[in-house]
Design an enzyme around this catalytic site. Structure first.
Site, PDB file in Angstrom:
ATOM      1  N   HIS A  93      -3.850  -1.490 -20.148  1.00  0.00           N
ATOM      2  CA  HIS A  93      -3.427  -0.102 -20.223  1.00  0.00           C
ATOM      3  C   HIS A  93      -3.666   0.354 -21.650  1.00  0.00           C
ATOM      4  CE1 HIS A  93      -0.218   3.097 -18.989  1.00  0.00           C
ATOM      5  NE2 HIS A  93      -1.455   3.506 -18.814  1.00  0.00           N
TER       6      HIS A  93
ATOM      7  N   HIS B 260      -1.447   1.276  -8.260  1.00  0.00           N
ATOM      8  CA  HIS B 260      -1.677   1.961  -9.530  1.00  0.00           C
ATOM      9  C   HIS B 260      -1.557   0.946 -10.657  1.00  0.00           C
ATOM     10  CE1 HIS B 260       0.012   4.139 -13.141  1.00  0.00           C
ATOM     11  NE2 HIS B 260      -1.096   4.811 -12.942  1.00  0.00           N
TER      12      HIS B 260
END
Length: 633
Positions: free
Chosen positions: A212, A166
Site C-alpha cells: 500500500h 480490496h
C-alpha cells in the site's frame, strides 16, 4: 439504523437449585466419581467460597411443530418408514429426481447409526426423536442449497455480482500492517474471485513490490503473489479469477510484469485478440482462466510527495494502534449513507484523472503489457455522472469510492443501474478506513455494482453480510444479478433504487431452539455463576424498507435454549435480501456473543432446518447450531 423489535413474552423461569456448605446430601449425592457425574448432569457453579449452585440440564425437548410434522407424514403411527420420509422430502422440495427412495434410505440409515439404534424387526424406521435428530443435523438438513451452481453462467460478466477483495495482500490495517500472500490465499479459499494488487517499484527500481503505497506497510514480491494465486485460484470455484492491478510502474517494469505474468500463468491466462471488447465473456467461457484488469495510475501521475489525502492520513494512525475498534459495529443504513452524501461537499464534478491523462501514460506502456489486459478501467473526462455514460462500441470497468457512489446515487441512481447492465462497476472502501473496516454492501448491489470490494482480512457485521451473500449459487463467487437490474423498459427507463416498491414476498421465520454451546465453550465462558441466558436476534439485511432486526425472549440458565418464537418479514426486494441471525447471552453490563450466520433469502430451503453458527471472525463452530423454520407466503 435498522429497526429492532422484540416480541412480548415473559422470560422462562430460573431452574436454580442452591445448596449451602452444611446442607445435607440427598440420596445418590456422593463424592468422587458420583459427584463428578452429578455435576456434569446438573451443572455446578461455585459462588463465593462456601456456596454451590446447581442447575438442572434437561435433555432438549422435541418442539411441538416437529411432533405435528412427524404425525402428519407417519400417518399418526409412532414410526416413520423410508416411504413416509421420502414423501416428506418430496413435499419440502429436496428431491429433484428418481432417486428419492435411495436418499430416504440413506438418511434413515445415517440417523439410526448415529443414534446407535438398529431395528430388531421389520424395515428400518424413525421414531419422533429420530426424526427430530434428522431435522437437527447440519449434514442431513442444511438451510440452503449447498455445493450446487444453479444460475445460468453463460451471460456476460456484467450480469453477475462478483466476490471482490480490496487490497488483498494486507494482513491487517491499511497503514502499518505487513503485506503477504497469506490473505490472498485465504480469500481464494473462501471463494473470492477478484484479487487486488498494488504494484510499486522496489527500493532499487529493478523489480516489483506489492504494498500500500506511501504507508508503513512492509512489501511482498509480485512473483510470490502471482505464484500463490495460480496455486489456489480454483480450489473453491472453477470460475475465473480477476486480478485488478493498481499500476504505479515505469514502462520497463511494466514489461517485466508482462513477462512474469505469462511465465507464471501460461495457458490459463486469458486475454482478447481485439483491442476493445464490445461485450465481456461469460464466467462459463472463462472457466479455469485468470484475467487481468488495470486501474488508472492516478497516484503515479501525481507528485512524489503524495496527495493531500496521503499527507493528511499518515499522522492519524501509528503502528500498534488498535485495529479492532470499528469491527463489530452495526452496518449503517443505506438511507443514512445517501443523506450523508448529500451533506458532503464532494462534488459530482470531481474526478482525479481523466481519460486523456490516462492515455498519455498508457502510450508509453509496452505493447505486450497492454495486450494482456482484458478488462480496461477507463475514467472519462468530466463529472461523475459523465463517467457513467456507456459506450456502445466497447465495455469497461469504472471504480468509485463508497463516498463517490453514495454521492452520485443520491441523485442519479438509474444512471448507475443503466451503466452496470453492460459495464463493470467496482466500489472500494473510503480512504479513512485505516483499520480495514467495511461499509454497507447493499448500496452497491442495489445499483447493480458487480465488484463491491471489501477488506477480507478483518471481520464484523458488514463482512458477515458479504460472506453470507456469496453463499448463494453454490458458493462459486458469481451470483447472477436479478432480472429487474438488467431490464430496460421500451421508454428507456430502468430500475430506480429510490422508488417505493410493493411487497413481493413474505418470509416467515421461527426460531425453535439452539444447542452446542456446552460442547464448544467452557462452562464459565458466558457466566461464572450460572448457565447462559441466551436470546436470538433475527432479521433482514437489504434495501432500507426491508432491513429490520428482531429479538426472541431471553431463556434463562440454559445451555439448550427453547425459544419457539416466530417472526414475519415482508420483502420488497427478496432477490438480494439476506437473513441475519445472531445469538447473544444476556448480561447486566454487556451481552456476550454466542454466534452468527447470514444466509441469502433466495437460497433458503422451506421447512424446518438446521442453521449452523459461526464465530465473529467467520469461522464455523464445531457444534453450535439452531433449529429454525422458513416459510414463504
Amino acid at each position: 439504523m435498522e429497526r429492532e423489535i422484540s416480541p412480548e413474552a415473559p422470560p422462562t423461569p430460573t431452574r436454580l437449585l442452591p445448596r449451602g456448605p452444611n446442607e445435607e446430601r440427598k440420596p445418590g449425592d456422593q463424592g468422587g466419581a458420583g459427584a463428578e457425574a452429578e455435576a456434569a448432569e446438573m451443572g455446578t457453579y461455585k459462588c463465593c467460597i462456601f456456596f454451590t449452585r446447581r442447575f438442572a440440564l434437561p435433555d432438549a425437548t422435541t418442539p411441538e411443530d416437529v411432533r405435528t410434522l412427524f404425525s402428519r407424514f407417519s400417518g399418526g403411527t409412532p414410526y416413520m418408514g423410508v416411504d413416509e420420509l421420502r414423501r416428506y422430502l418430496a413435499a419440502t422440495g429436496e428431491l429433484d429426481g428418481d432417486g428419492g427412495m435411495d436418499v430416504a434410505e440413506w438418511i434413515v440409515d445415517r440417523v439410526l447409526q448415529g443414534r446407535s439404534r438398529t431395528p430388531r424387526f421389520g424395515r428400518p424406521a424413525l421414531t419422533v426423536d429420530d426424526f427430530h435428530n434428522f431435522l437437527f443435523s447440519e449434514d442431513l438438513n442444511p438451510p440452503i442449497r449447498q455445493s450446487k451452481v444453479h444460475h445460468d453462467m453463460n451471460a456476460p460478466l456484467s450480469h453477475y455480482f462478483i466476490y471482490t477483495g480490496h487490497n488483498s495482500y494486507l494482513t491487517g490495517n491499511q497503514l502499518s500492517s505487513d503485506c503477504s500472500d497469506v490473505p490472498i490465499i485465504k480469500a481464494l479459499q473462501i471463494g473470492v474471485r477478484v484479487i487486488e494488487l498494488d504494484m510499486w517499484p522496489n527500493s532499487s527500481k529493478d523489480d516489483i513490490d506489492i504494498l500500500h503505497g506511501r504507508t508503513l506497510t512492509a512489501p511482498v514480491s509480485l512473483l510470490k503473489c502471482l505464484t500463490s494465486i495460480k496455486k489456489y485460484a480454483f480450489v473453491a470455484s472453477p470460475y475465473p479469477v480477476i486480478i485488478t492491478l493498481e499500476d504505479h510502474l515505469t514502462s520497463d517494469l511494466q514489461a517485466k510484469v508482462a513477462k512474469m505474468v505469462l511465465e507464471v500463468f501460461g495457458d490459463i491466462l486469458y486475454y482478447p485478440e481485439s483491442k476493445h471488447l464490445q461485450e465481456f465473456p461469460s464466467p462459463e467461457a472463462l472457466r479455469g482462466r485468470v484475467i487481468l484488469s488495470t486501474k488508472p495510475p492516478k497516484e503515479y501521475l501525481e507528485a512524489k510527495g503524495g496527495t493531500m489525502k496521503d499527507r493528511d492520513i499518515e499522522p492519524k494512525f501509528s503502528k500498534g494502534e488498535n485495529e479492532e475498534s470499528a469491527w463489530g459495529i452495526e452496518v449503517p443504513d443505506i438511507q443514512d449513507e445517501l443523506q450523508d452524501a448529500n451533506k458532503d461537499d464532494m462534488s459530482c464534478h470531481e474526478r482525479g484523472v481523466d481519460e486523456d491523462d490516462e492515455q498519455k501514460v498508457r502510450k508509453s506502456a509496452p505493447l505486450e503489457y497492454k495486450h494482456l489486459i482484458t478488462i480496461k478501467a477507463g475514467k472519462p473526462k468530466g463529472s461523475l455522472v459523465d463517467a457513467l455514460k456507456s459506450d456502445p462500441e466497447k465495455v469497461r470497468r469504472l471504480s468509485l469510492s463508497e463516498q463517490e457512489l453514495a454521492k452520485v446515487a443520491a441523485g442519479h441512481g438509474p444512471k448507475i443501474v443503466s451503466f452496470t447492465q453492460r459495464n463493470l462497476l467496482r466500489i472500494y472502501p473510503k480512504g479513512t478506513r485505516f483499520n480495514s473496516s467495511n461499509y454497507n454492501p447493499f448500496l452497491g448491489w442495489v445499483h447493480g455494482a458487480q465488484m463491491v470490494a471489501f477488506n477480507m482480512q478483518g471481520y464484523g457485521r458488514a463482512l458477515w453480510l458479504m460472506n453470507g451473500f456469496y453463499k448463494a449459487n453454490g458458493g462459486c463467487g458469481y451470483v447472477k444479478k436479478p432480472d429487474f437490474l438488467m431490464q430496460t423498459c421500451p421508454d428507456g427507463k430502468v430500475f430506480d433504487p429510490t422508488a417505493d416498491l410493493p411487497v413481493k414476498k413474505t418470509l416467515k421465520v421461527k426460531v425453535y431452539m439452539g444447542d452446542g454451546w456446552q460442547q464448544d465453550f467452557k462452562q464459565t465462558h458466558f457466566d461464572s455463576y450460572s448457565p447462559p441466558d441466551f436470546y436470538a436476534k433475527v432479521g433482514i439485511a437489504g434495501v432500507p424498507s426491508d432491513s429490520v432486526m428482531r429479538k426472541t425472549r431471553v431463556v434463562e440458565d440454559s445451555w439448550v435454549p427453547m425459544w419457539e418464537d416466530g417472526f414475519t418479514f415482508p420483502l420488497t426486494v427478496p432477490e438480494i435480501a439476506l437473513l441475519r441471525v445472531e445469538v447473544h447471552e444476556y448480561d447486566v453490563n454487556e451481552d456476550d456473543f454466542g454466534g452468527q450466520t447470514v444466509l441469502p433469502v433466495s437460497e433458503l430451503w422451506p421447512g424446518i432446518r438446521t442453521v449452523p453458527l459461526f464465530d465473529h471472525k467467520g469461522m464455523k463452530f464445531k457444534s453450535v447450531k439452531l433449529l429454525m423454520s422458513f416459510e414463504f407466503v
